[in-house]
Design an enzyme around this catalytic site. Structure first.
Site, short mmCIF file in Angstrom:
data_model
loop_
_atom_site.label_atom_id
_atom_site.label_comp_id
_atom_site.label_asym_id
_atom_site.label_seq_id
_atom_site.Cartn_x
_atom_site.Cartn_y
_atom_site.Cartn_z
N ASP A 1 -11.73 -34.25 33.63
CA ASP A 1 -13.09 -33.51 33.37
C ASP A 1 -13.24 -32.15 33.74
OD1 ASP A 1 -15.92 -33.69 32.85
OD2 ASP A 1 -15.93 -35.79 33.33
N ASP B 1 -23.46 -40.85 28.37
CA ASP B 1 -23.71 -41.26 29.98
C ASP B 1 -24.35 -42.31 30.35
OD1 ASP B 1 -22.15 -39.04 30.34
OD2 ASP B 1 -23.74 -37.51 30.69
N ASP C 1 -17.45 -32.51 25.13
CA ASP C 1 -18.49 -33.22 25.54
C ASP C 1 -19.69 -32.02 25.62
OD1 ASP C 1 -20.29 -34.65 26.99
OD2 ASP C 1 -19.06 -34.43 28.99
N ARG D 1 -18.95 -36.51 22.11
CA ARG D 1 -20.23 -37.11 22.55
C ARG D 1 -21.35 -36.92 21.26
NH1 ARG D 1 -23.12 -35.89 28.16
NH2 ARG D 1 -23.98 -34.22 26.95
N ASP E 1 -28.75 -34.04 25.07
CA ASP E 1 -28.25 -34.77 26.20
C ASP E 1 -29.24 -35.21 26.95
OD1 ASP E 1 -26.74 -34.86 28.41
OD2 ASP E 1 -26.42 -32.69 28.66
#
Lengths: 906, 530
Positions: free
Chosen positions: A393, A581, A506, A565, A247
């Site tokens: 979200d 992102d 995510d 993701r 991440d």
């Protein structure tokens, strides 16, 4: 979706260290949070080995050959450790090479669940002597030569070496050993510290490495995910490309740093052949690339060529992984499409998505409450912009407890979902794999009672910080855990869910805010395996279990839609992927093309980038350009960070609303084509969004192009990705071919660089001469509303007055296409002045009310008469001819889209 | 192929309730009926081409403007007209025809999609009428209230303006008074000053006389001391024994130097010693007394008032620390002043200066001082009163300067605050001042913006208030709030939201925006159709 907002929320709870960690990285990636090769002990160790004489030797006397495989022992003359080499000849022109310790102290990890089946094999020995063995590879003139001293493998076709293994002597296999047997406490062998995190390594050094040489190859691709060009760069003097799902907060472009996902597949291409190297290993992996021509200028190469003194161009690749075994699949193509089907035969194809998921997705972190959702939904209708999915979200859940709803903001989720359903629209709600440690939370309690959490090195439940605060991480590698997780999506378990609610996974790298490199400790335990062994496939398992849950909730009837993701080889089977992102910057718009092209090459067709850019606020021009680009990329979703200003398409004045509306409408008109391409991807593994070289493999001019791309074979897109652009230069490939501008129908010759003046409304798109694309030009507010609408066929003639295409129709959402063959698949061919629809699946049955309302024939000449031949009857068809653009329009021929028919131009 | 209906029989009610049937192609509004004449070639409404009438609504788009397909979804830019008898007619994009979603309340948009639509026009019409009626009532009452508000504001404004005028007048008087008192003060201060100076001068003279006496005594004493041999003369050698008198401070007092001090004389007697004494008295050390620092001379301009404020600074400010470690001996200037003011005793200083204290004023001077003080106090009081009045005037003028609407109808909100409580926060709107948010369960208040401006649409800017420059958001903008005003009988904040991070939206009802109700009630029946 990583954001600083959550940090402030957690600040009171988190350590000062953690806050500092992210404060310092407010505007760009903090590289210090992530390891370089030098900071990763095994990479540093392995990279210290330089090419030279390999210490490994094949012990030919140990050779054993069965129907399916050849085995042979290798010995490292330095330490006398024996390895076992297994060679498999796989059907479909593939070779599998496995190397493991002959007698490891304990089993080493072998990656499960990625291969869809053990592929069938055949192999035979041609000859053997003291120096080596020659094996025949199938029917071709291909041979595999095993050299004994030093050990190396060469794959030959005729007199040519296609690929060699260990030719540079970089095979290195760190065998399992006991700590007491280690002579000296070399740095990083049994323990390694990065920043404040110490990785205990109870198994000691376990890394593996192998080199591959590719003579005649100058272009290699793949091994996503990196924010870099399509063509991979040489890594001499810098870090290798890293594969380690992370991440990465505010990632930087054009470097080999690891990102959210990993697919250890590299493609090698030259004008003669495309090959693939699939390194099946889920541990942290680094890939070094070097080339003997990398430094040379075009002039230098030309000089070499003229003087005949040139050494053959060659690319050398070296893979390094931290643990596991060497298990590598070599795909010999030779065509790009062959490599795609070869890889698909191993790891499966892209899942066939519900049609609606190919429409436009409206997302934001966060839509605040039900009222907000409702007003955004209405906004789309007021401004006549189609959309299919609205997304929620993390803020939608009650305190980031996934599978729940915030009792104030989303108190009536079913009411909200019904409201969307009434408009034939759908919703996605996020479900992340970190679970709030909270004894009042059902999910946490069940996972605890079933003992499904990942364990820390001491055997307790592993806990880390994520959005909800202190969180546990379910062990998705455990099939029982996955089955339980899947069952949580049942309508009676997931309260407030309905059939039009889908899922977004995510943070499944997994993201651990206070973990080493923002992820899980490598010495955490998944059953008997260390996290070190499985890291890169954690995210795949999360999506796998979630997709399975969606299938099960409908009793197996409905197709799932899950966005992830993190990903690994095989993730294509479970849904869509996005590039994480990104930021509202022009370079991020540009990089979305090579990033999705790279994913397409390694099987993941359903790829997209956050339209508009996640972090920061886009300028209006950037936002418009991003919509125009995103409309022509497979996964089309706008998304924005919590701290950005609102950017629904109608917030930028009527002119820009109109530009965005037009881009989205172009997407919806082309949905039949996208759907057909996804069906093809599902069937064959052909990427939907492709680099030009895939269809023009002999045209070297295409090899490095990554500012334009193909959708299928028939649409070429060169989006405008420069600020203030007044024109773009698109390369139209194909000598002797023609391309038609889809907006003006102007015809252009292939094999040329075409300058296209652009305005803010321009999206340069070309249809290949020789193709037929079905469109639904009656764009409505969602894809489901267009289900029964008629088709318009865009027939773009080749210079030889020929064209072909396909039409695929089914119900758009169920598995009936698979289980009951309920679909229409038709071949459309224009030849000899006749356009014919013929059935590609005679034993299929599906009824559609869609019909053919119009046929446009580009590059046509004016006929005197047009007749429709159908069921033995001939009826005249009205037509119009535009002589300036040579476009023939057939008016309302009216046949059902599922019928056999011929339109004759006389 | 889709089933097509070229013509549609429309039934709708006129106000008298008589059903009338009018035939026209589907989706065509009555106003355009004349362009669609059955059986005659149809010309696209943009004039671009003419087509046979059977191509109107044949589910194929022939006209670029979409006008040939008013009743089908064939044209991308077409629009469909629903009559919606009982409710209000409307146009919808033709892409909503037969899309399975009921858009027209009369169901006419879904004639071939299988969607089960119910005619809800009557119900909608009824509801709308109810709403309109209610709105009309609210508007009516609200407008009445508004008139009152306007009246009150007008009154208030007049009052305030009157008040300001009065106050301006008062102010003038006050100013005059201030000036008068200033004159009185100055007049009283002059004799005070003179008397004080006199007193001071007398005291200075007295002090000088005393000092002269002392000096003479000292000189005599010194002469006796120096005259070692008591011969009534001080000789060079006798003076030379006082090394401290060395004029160039090089450690030796030479004979020449002494002669210099003695003005060239070899010896001096008591009368001529006076000039020598002038030369040496600053350095001279008495032989009988231990060394002592030279007495600090009070600078002549440092006139010390005999008042008590002499005692107000016993030690240097930054040394007043009760927690100072007492063990530390050599603590800076604190201790240097020991002799003057022992740190442990906080009594007013009474040192050698006492003997030099000025004697109290005589009764006449004291009377003058008291008179001057009273004049000063009177003057200051009047000046303060003037300042207060100035503030009041400024405040009223500030209030009067606000844009409280065309008829000052928003005046009443000034200095009021309105609150709305949500599940998490209490929002507070103080019009023309600020907006804030306070967590319900503890935590500090956040400023969501201070009054910025009216920012409604051009035709009525008084429908929206903007509050700006609130507390900054981390990594974001300063908080701001948009307040939308709608007509209501009461002044209430009805909702708040945060559509974008740190940009708040408030709905606020007030009679102040209620418009004058129209005389005739609008008909919901669509009269314009006929």
């Amino acid at each position: 979706s990583f954001g600083l907002w959550g940090i402030t929320l957690l600040m009171g709870l988190l350590s000062v260290f953690f806050v500092c960690l992210f404060f310092s990285s407010a505007f760009a990636v903090d590289r210090g949070n992530f390891k370089t090769c030098d900071q990763s002990a095994f990479c540093k160790r392995q990279r210290a080995f330089k090419p030279g004489q390999s210490p490994y030797r094949a012990l030919l006397e140990t050779l054993e050959l069965s129907d399916s495989r050849l085995t042979l022992q290798l010995i490292n003359d330095n330490n006398k450790v024996h390895l076992l080499l297994e060679l498999y000849r796989l059907q479909g022109n593939m070779t599998r090479v496995k190397i493991n310790e002959l007698k490891p102290l304990k089993p080493r990890f072998e990656v499960p669940d990625v291969l869809i089946a053990e592929p069938p094999t055949d192999l035979s020995v041609l000859s053997k002597d003291d120096n080596g063995v020659v094996l025949s590879l199938g029917a071709e003139s291909q041979r595999l030569i095993v050299s004994a001293r030093p050990f190396r493998l060469d794959i030959m076709e005729g007199p040519e070496v296609l690929l060699s293994l260990n030719s540079r002597g970089l095979l290195a296999f760190e065998h399992l050993r006991l700590r007491k047997d280690t002579n000296k406490e070399e740095d990083g062998l049994w323990e390694e510290t990065f920043k404040s995190h110490t990785d205990t390594k109870p198994n000691g050094p376990t890394s593996i490495s192998l080199d591959f040489s590719l003579p005649g190859v100058e272009h290699v691709y793949g091994i996503p995910e990196h924010a870099d060009d399509l063509k991979l760069k040489t890594t001499d003097g810098g870090d290798p490309y890293r594969l380690y799902n992370l991440d990465v907060f505010q990632y930087e472009l054009y470097n080999p740093m690891a990102l959210y996902g990993s697919i250890p597949l590299m493609l090698a291409h030259n004008t003669q052949r495309t090959m693939g190297i699939f390194w099946l290993n889920a541990a942290e992996t680094w890939v070094d690339i070097s080339s003997n021509t990398a430094g040379k200028t075009v002039f230098g190469k030309m000089l070499d060529f003229v003087q005949g003194s040139s050494e053959k161009p060659q690319t050398d690749v070296r893979w390094i992984s931290e643990s596991g075994i060497i298990d590598v699949f070599i795909m010999l193509g030779p065509k790009p499409s062959d490599v795609f089907s070869q890889y698909a035969s191993l790891t499966g194809t892209q899942s066939f998505p519900p049609l609606a998921s190919l429409g436009y997705h409206q997302c934001r972190w966060n839509y605040n409450d039900q009222e907000d959702v409702k007003s955004v939904d209405q906004g789309f209708d007021q401004h006549d912009i189609p959309y299919d999915f609205i997304w929620l979200d993390i803020e939608h859940a009650d305190g980031k407890r996934y599978f729940t709803w915030d009792p104030h903001k989303f108190s009536q989720p079913k009411e909200m979902l019904q409201g969307l359903m009434d408009k034939k629209r759908k919703m996605v709600a996020i479900v992340d794999p970190h679970i709030k440690v909270d004894s009042g939370y059902k999910i946490h309690n069940e996972i605890t009672s079933k003992d499904f959490y990942v364990k820390n090195k001491d055997g307790g439940n592993y806990e880390g910080w994520c959005w909800p605060g202190n969180s546990g991480y379910p062990d998705f590698t455990n099939p029982e855990m996955r089955a339980w997780w899947a069952s949580m999506f049942a309508y009676d378990q997931y309260e407030g869910s309905m059939e039009n609610l889908f899922t977004w996974n995510d943070m499944n790298e997994p993201s651990v805010f206070n973990g080493p490199e923002v992820t899980m400790h490598k010495d955490a335990l998944h059953g008997k395996w260390e996290h070190r062994d499985i890291h890169n496939m954690y995210g795949l398992y999360v999506q796998m279990a979630t997709a399975e849950g969606q299938i099960q909730r409908s009793g197996g009837a409905e197709r799932p839609f899950v966005l992830t993701r993190a990903f690994f080889a095989g993730s294509q089977r479970f849904g869509a992927v996005w590039t994480g992102d990104n930021a509202a910057e022009w370079d991020h718009l540009k990089i979305s093309i090579p990033m999705c092209l790279s994913l397409g090459l390694v099987g993941v067709s359903f790829c997209g980038a956050d339209v508009g850019g996640f972090f920061k606020n886009p300028s209006t021009e950037l936002l418009v350009r991003w919509y125009q680009t995103g409309a022509y990329q497979p996964f089309f979703r706008a998304h924005a960070h919590l701290d950005t200003t609102r950017r629904e398409p109608w917030l930028f004045g009527p002119e820009n609303t109109a530009l965005i509306r037009e881009a989205v409408r172009q997407r919806y008109a082309l949905l039949p084509y996208w759907y057909q391409l996804f069906f093809q991807a599902y069937r064959t593994g052909m990427p939907v969004m492709r680099p030009l070289w895939v269809d023009y493999p002999k045209d070297t001019a295409t090899f490095t192009i990554d500012d334009e791309f193909l959708i299928g074979s028939d649409l070429l897109v060169h989006p405008v990705t420069e600020e203030g652009s007044r024109g773009v230069t698109a390369y139209l490939p194909g000598a002797g071919e023609v391309w038609y501008d889809v907006h003006t129908f102007q015809k252009h010759n292939g094999a040329q660089n075409l300058y296209i003046p652009v305005t803010l409304s321009s999206i340069p798109v070309f249809q290949r001469g020789g193709s037929i694309i079905p469109r639904k030009d009656r764009v409505r507010r969602s894809s489901a509303c267009m289900e029964n609408d008629p088709y318009t066929l865009y027939v773009a003639l080749s210079p030889k007055k020929f064209a072909e295409g396909k039409l695929y129709i089914d119900d758009g959402h169920s598995f009936n296409y698979d289980t009951k063959k309920e679909f229409i698949h038709r071949s459309l061919t224009f030849a000899n002045n006749a356009l014919t629809s013929s059935n590609l699946c005679p034993d299929c049955n599906f009824l559609t009310s869609s019909w053919i309302e119009k046929v446009l024939i580009l590059g046509a000449s004016k006929p005197s008469k047009v007749v429709l031949k159908m069921n033995g009857k001939e009826t005249p068809v009205d037509f119009e001819f535009d002589s300036s653009m040579s476009v023939l329009t057939l008016r309302k021929p009216g046949m059902n889209a599922g019928d056999d028919w011929t339109l004759l131009l006389q | 192929m889709t089933c097509l209906h070229l013509l549609l029989t429309l039934v709708f009610a006129v106000s008298l309730g008589t059903p009338v049937e009018i035939q026209r192609p589907r989706g065509v509004p009555l106003t355009k009926k004349q362009f669609y004449e059955e059986g005659k070639p149809f010309t696209c409404l943009d004039g671009s081409r003419t087509i046979p009438f059977d191509r109107v609504n044949d589910d194929y788009c022939d006209c670029k403007d979409g006008s040939d397909e008013p009743g089908t979804a064939a044209c991308p830019n077409g629009s469909f007209h629903c009559t919606n008898a009982g409710y209000r007619p409307m146009f919808i994009p033709s892409s909503r025809i037969n899309d399975g979603i009921c858009d027209c309340c009369d169901t006419t948009d879904e004639y071939n999609s299988g969607a089960k639509c119910e005619n809800t026009c009557k119900e909608l019409g009824r509801k709308e009428r109810e709403v309109l009626q209610k709105m009309a009532e609210i508007t009516k009452e609200g407008f009445l209230l508004k008139q009152q508000l306007i009246e009150e504001a007008k009154k208030g404004r007049e009052e305030k303006q009157g008040k300001v005028t009065d106050m301006q007048e008062n102010k003038k008087q006050l100013e005059e008074k201030v000036e008068a008192l200033r004159t009185v003060k100055e007049a009283a201060e002059q004799p005070e000053k003179e008397a004080k100076e006199r007193h001071l001068k007398a005291w200075e003279e007295q002090k000088a006389a005393i000092r002269l006496e002392k000096d003479k005594a000292k000189m005599a004493e010194a002469f006796l001391e120096l005259d070692d041999n008591s011969d009534g003369f001080v000789s060079v050698s006798e003076l030379q024994s006082h090394a401290e008198l060395d004029p160039d401070a090089d450690g030796t007092l030479t004979e020449t130097e002494v002669q210099g001090l003695m003005g060239g004389a070899a010896q001096v007697d008591t009368s001529t010693f006076e000039s020598v004494w002038t030369n040496i008295k600053d350095k001279y050390h008495s032989e009988s007394q231990p060394e002592e620092p030279a007495p600090v001379e009070t600078p002549p301009d440092e006139v010390k008032e005999p008042a008590v404020d002499n005692d107000s600074e016993p030690y240097p400010e930054d040394d007043i620390s009760e927690e100072d470690d007492e063990d530390e001996d050599d603590k800076d200037d604190y201790h240097e002043d020991d002799d003057k003011a022992p740190p442990t005793v906080k009594t007013p200083e009474k040192s050698h200066e006492d003997e030099e204290a000025m004697p109290p004023y005589d009764p006449d001077t004291q009377a003058l001082i008291e008179a001057a003080q009273k004049a000063r106090d009177d003057f200051e009081d009047s000046e303060k009163a003037l300042r207060v009045m100035d503030d009041q005037i400024r405040n009223i003028e500030k209030e009067l300067s606000f844009d409280f609407g065309p008829d000052a109808e928003f005046t009443y909100m000034y200095s009021q605050c309105y609150e709305l409580s949500t599940s998490e926060y209490i929002y507070r709107l103080c019009p023309f001042n600020r907006v804030s948010q306070k967590p319900k369960y503890g935590g500090s208040e956040t400023n969501l913006g201070i009054w910025g401006s009216w920012s409604g649409p051009e035709n009525n800017k008084y429908l929206v208030m903007k509050y700006e420059h609130g507390t900054g958001c981390w990594q974001g903008p300063n908080r701001s709030t948009t307040v939308k005003l709608t007509c209501g009988k009461e002044t209430v904040v009805t909702s708040t939201s945060e559509p974008s991070r740190c940009e708040y939206l408030m709905e606020f009802t007030t009679p102040a925006v209620c418009q004058e109700p129209a005389n005739t009630e609008p008909s919901p029946h669509g009269h314009e159709e006929l």
